[in-house]
Scaffold this motif. Structure first.
Motif, PDB file in Angstrom:
ATOM      1  N   MET A   1       0.839  -1.190   0.000  1.00 51.07           N
ATOM      2  CA  MET A   1       0.000   0.000   0.000  1.00 51.07           C
ATOM      3  C   MET A   1       0.878   1.246   0.000  1.00 51.07           C
ATOM      4  N   ARG A   2       0.661   2.079  -1.028  1.00 50.73           N
ATOM      5  CA  ARG A   2       1.452   3.312  -1.125  1.00 50.73           C
ATOM      6  C   ARG A   2       0.603   4.557  -0.873  1.00 50.73           C
ATOM      7  N   THR A   3      -0.681   4.492  -1.221  1.00 48.97           N
ATOM      8  CA  THR A   3      -1.545   5.666  -1.094  1.00 48.97           C
ATOM      9  C   THR A   3      -2.880   5.277  -0.490  1.00 48.97           C
ATOM     10  N   ALA A   4      -3.483   6.208   0.220  1.00 49.38           N
ATOM     11  CA  ALA A   4      -4.791   5.969   0.830  1.00 49.38           C
ATOM     12  C   ALA A   4      -5.527   7.295   0.977  1.00 49.38           C
ATOM     13  N   VAL A   5      -6.844   7.200   1.046  1.00 56.09           N
ATOM     14  CA  VAL A   5      -7.687   8.341   1.392  1.00 56.09           C
ATOM     15  C   VAL A   5      -8.461   7.976   2.648  1.00 56.09           C
ATOM     16  N   VAL A   6      -8.494   8.876   3.598  1.00 54.85           N
ATOM     17  CA  VAL A   6      -9.326   8.703   4.789  1.00 54.85           C
ATOM     18  C   VAL A   6     -10.439   9.735   4.717  1.00 54.85           C
ATOM     19  N   ILE A   7     -11.668   9.257   4.683  1.00 57.56           N
ATOM     20  CA  ILE A   7     -12.834  10.140   4.631  1.00 57.56           C
ATOM     21  C   ILE A   7     -13.469  10.148   6.015  1.00 57.56           C
ATOM     22  N   GLY A   8     -13.317  11.256   6.721  1.00 55.01           N
ATOM     23  CA  GLY A   8     -13.793  11.365   8.094  1.00 55.01           C
ATOM     24  C   GLY A   8     -12.619  11.395   9.053  1.00 55.01           C
ATOM     25  N   THR A   9     -12.347  12.563   9.606  1.00 52.34           N
ATOM     26  CA  THR A   9     -11.135  12.737  10.423  1.00 52.34           C
ATOM     27  C   THR A   9     -11.478  12.880  11.906  1.00 52.34           C
ATOM     28  N   GLY A  10     -12.312  11.974  12.393  1.00 50.16           N
ATOM     29  CA  GLY A  10     -12.537  11.885  13.823  1.00 50.16           C
ATOM     30  C   GLY A  10     -11.457  11.050  14.471  1.00 50.16           C
ATOM     31  N   LEU A  11     -11.767  10.497  15.637  1.00 49.17           N
ATOM     32  CA  LEU A  11     -10.782   9.707  16.382  1.00 49.17           C
ATOM     33  C   LEU A  11     -10.260   8.530  15.569  1.00 49.17           C
ATOM     34  N   ILE A  12     -11.165   7.723  15.003  1.00 48.99           N
ATOM     35  CA  ILE A  12     -10.753   6.502  14.322  1.00 48.99           C
ATOM     36  C   ILE A  12     -10.069   6.826  12.996  1.00 48.99           C
ATOM     37  N   GLY A  13     -10.683   7.692  12.197  1.00 48.22           N
ATOM     38  CA  GLY A  13     -10.101   8.021  10.899  1.00 48.22           C
ATOM     39  C   GLY A  13      -8.726   8.651  11.022  1.00 48.22           C
ATOM     40  N   THR A  14      -8.591   9.609  11.932  1.00 50.88           N
ATOM     41  CA  THR A  14      -7.290  10.267  12.101  1.00 50.88           C
ATOM     42  C   THR A  14      -6.253   9.314  12.681  1.00 50.88           C
TER      43      THR A  14
END
Length: 360
Positions: A1-14
């Motif tokens: 895995m080289r790249t990712a997007v996190v949608i939602g930057t709460g506790l779990i996402g961040t």
């Protein structure tokens, strides 16, 4: 895995973004609250700049009711090659994903069994998932590459993967997570109007029982609404058990000796069933439950005391399995309860006494 997007930057996402970034993955952050995304970026979780090409994995960290819509929009955009969500319930989002016609070949549900009483990006930690269970709930047609992408995510976050059916997952978390949250809140609510003199007597028991009652109510309404029927069923069973316990206690308080004996039997049965259930909770590192001996040590509330205590235990060759601290009311002291293997308890007591510690 080289790249990712996190949608939602709460506790779990961040927290997931911090873990991935720390391992060299280029993470792009999105959130309906742009300030939250910028805060996460400032913590080193990634960048708010959009990716120019599809990323390896999109991680959808939004409330359960929003998972289907967010996944549909991300797939329509061609945001990633593979997709997962990290919502705390799985069956409802799975049904939404199917109803919205999402691509389920390149999607897998997931749920990291980790959290905290605080929410938001400022509560996030890169090590939040270390050693924790991370449940994966594939659809009937999730392909192997998508499963492998999710497994790599779990590994990069330091968690332990467990594959389950979505509905079975929801029944399990209703029992071990969602219902305890409601019970803790109900018990803590009894303290709201209690006399101050009563609240000041609070010790480890009530603190342990109500710890999770400090969680964000709005977040938990989202979670419970997605698993409400299952939680309600468990609470109904618990209400029946409470009724039995109340009846037993009424008999225990009666003047008639026969009723007191009957009530004592009922109450003892409740407590013994609790013993049996508690004994089924897995032990250290998921091993079978283990019985530990507890050594209670009086300790002053000043810098360096805990370090000195642990150092003395270490020099004695004793492995501490668990630690709990009971703070004294009105005194700058407390008791540290050290859980150790039964065969090590006597050696630890002798070593600590030799180093001047006072034991209870």
């Amino acid at each position: 895995m080289r790249t990712a997007v996190v949608i939602g930057t709460g506790l779990i996402g961040t927290s997931a973004a911090l873990a991935l970034s720390a391992r060299g993955v280029a993470v792009h952050l999105r959130d309906a609250d742009e300030d939250a995304a910028r805060t996460a970026a400032s913590l080193g979780a990634g960048t708010v700049e959009p990716p120019v090409t599809p990323v390896d994995l999109a991680i959808i960290a939004v409330p359960p009711a929003l998972v289907g819509r967010v996944l549909a929009a991300a797939q329509a955009e061609g945001l990633a090659r593979h997709y997962t969500d990290v919502a705390s319930v799985k069956e409802g989002p799975r049904q939404d994903v199917v109803a919205l016609g999402c691509d389920t070949v390149h999607y897998i549900g997931s749920h990291p069994m980790a959290g905290a009483e605080r929410n938001g990006p400022l509560a996030a930690r890169a090590d939040l998932f270390e050693g924790r269970t991370w449940v994966l709930t594939p659809t009937q047609d999730t392909d192997t590459e998508t499963l492998n992408a999710a497994l790599e995510l779990v590994a990069l976050c330091g968690a332990v993967p467990v594959v389950m059916d979505a509905a079975a997952h929801d029944r399990a978390v209703a029992l071990v997570s969602h219902t305890p949250q409601v019970i803790a809140s109900l018990v803590a609510a009894r303290l709201t109007d209690a006399e101050e003199s009563a609240v000041r007597l609070a010790g480890p028991g009530i603190r342990d029982t109500t710890r999770i009652a400090a969680s964000d109510p709005r977040m938990w309404v989202d979670i419970l609404s997605a698993n409400a029927a299952v939680v309600a069923g468990i609470l109904e069973e618990l209400a029946a058990d409470l009724g039995t316990a109340v009846a037993g206690l009424r008999e225990l308080a009666a003047a008639d000796e026969a009723k007191r004996e009957s009530g004592a039997g009922v109450v003892e049965d409740v407590l013994r069933r609790g013993n049996a259930g508690r004994a089924r909770i897995p032990g250290k590192h998921g091993a079978p439950p283990t019985r530990y001996e507890v050594v209670s040590v009086l300790i002053g509330d000043q810098p360096g005391e805990l370090a000195r205590l642990f150092a003395d235990a270490g020099r004695a060759g004793i492995n501490i399995e668990d630690v709990d601290i009971e703070h004294s009311t009105g005194q700058q002291a407390g008791f540290v309860r050290l859980s150790v293997a039964p065969r090590a308890a006597r050696s630890l007591e002798d070593a600590l006494r030799a180093n001047g510690w006072s034991l209870r």
